[in-house]
Design a protein around this motif. Structure first.
Motif, short mmCIF file in Angstrom:
data_model
loop_
_atom_site.label_atom_id
_atom_site.label_comp_id
_atom_site.label_asym_id
_atom_site.label_seq_id
_atom_site.Cartn_x
_atom_site.Cartn_y
_atom_site.Cartn_z
N GLY A 118 0.77 -1.23 0.00
CA GLY A 118 0.00 0.00 0.00
C GLY A 118 0.80 1.28 0.00
O GLY A 118 1.89 1.36 -0.55
N TYR A 119 0.23 2.26 0.64
CA TYR A 119 0.79 3.62 0.65
C TYR A 119 2.15 3.68 1.33
O TYR A 119 3.01 4.43 0.92
CB TYR A 119 -0.20 4.57 1.36
N TYR A 120 2.36 2.89 2.38
CA TYR A 120 3.58 2.99 3.17
C TYR A 120 4.74 2.17 2.62
O TYR A 120 5.88 2.38 3.01
CB TYR A 120 3.31 2.57 4.62
N GLY A 121 4.48 1.20 1.74
CA GLY A 121 5.53 0.32 1.29
C GLY A 121 5.98 -0.56 2.43
O GLY A 121 5.32 -0.65 3.46
N ASP A 122 7.13 -1.22 2.28
CA ASP A 122 7.61 -2.07 3.38
C ASP A 122 8.70 -1.36 4.18
O ASP A 122 9.30 -1.95 5.06
CB ASP A 122 8.10 -3.43 2.87
N LYS A 123 8.94 -0.10 3.87
CA LYS A 123 9.92 0.75 4.57
C LYS A 123 11.35 0.25 4.37
O LYS A 123 12.24 0.62 5.10
CB LYS A 123 9.59 0.89 6.04
#
Length: 186
Positions: free
Chosen positions: A153-158
């Motif tokens: 989603g919006y945050y990615g996997d960081k």
């Protein structure tokens, strides 16, 4: 004196008035939320069109569509007629997976992510993979194509996966261990 008495009565009458609610300086109509919803719908449609375009380029592959909004194909499908069980709520599955872009460029190569044990629907795992594991049988390898809202989603996997990135995940399901209460009831 009479004027002073009248003035006093007028002030008394005005001061006894109930307080009025103050109106906001600006009013929001909810249009920001509506615009956000429309942007997300457009983004999802674009991602799905892109995924369908990539699937169209691979005419030798038989893609299946899931009811949960992603696509998949079998790399290794179980042909064992006795192997009919798919994981259910609470079962513990043991699996490996790799992640690449929709075009196939490696993000997390095979073996880069450790073999994982996961209790179905009881632990944290990205939505698409959680739903995809429920479609698999022991010993199968399946490649899933997830739009970003089914992936990270919006945050990615960081780490390696950015914001709103559709992905391809190749998953091998090694084992399904039934939920302990199921084993004792059988």
């Amino acid at each position: 004196m009479r004027i002073l008495s009248i003035l006093f009565l007028v002030l008394l009458a005005v001061s006894c008035k109930s307080p009025e609610a103050r109106r906001p300086v600006s009013q929001n109509s909810g249009s920001y939320v509506d615009e956000s919803v429309e942007r997300n719908k457009e983004m999802i449609a674009q991602e799905e069109d892109y995924i369908k375009q990539v699937m169209g380029e691979n005419i030798d592959t038989e893609y299946l569509s899931s009811a949960d909004g992603f696509w998949y194909y079998y790399n290794d499908k179980s042909t064992d007629s006795l192997n009919i069980e798919t994981p259910e709520f609470g079962d513990v599955v043991v699996f490996d997976y790799s992640i690449s872009s929709i075009k196939g460029e490696s993000i997390y190569a095979e073996g880069e992510k450790p073999t994982r044990e996961y209790a179905i629907d009881q632990e944290k795992l990205f939505t698409g993979l959680r739903q995809g594991l429920k479609l698999m049988k022991k010993g199968e390898t399946v490649t899933f194509l997830f739009p970003s809202h089914k992936a990270f989603g919006y945050y990615g996997d960081k780490q390696k996966i950015g914001s709103n990135v559709p992905i391809m995940a190749k998953v091998t399901l090694h084992d399904i261990k039934e939920e302990p209460t199921k084993e004792t009831n059988n």
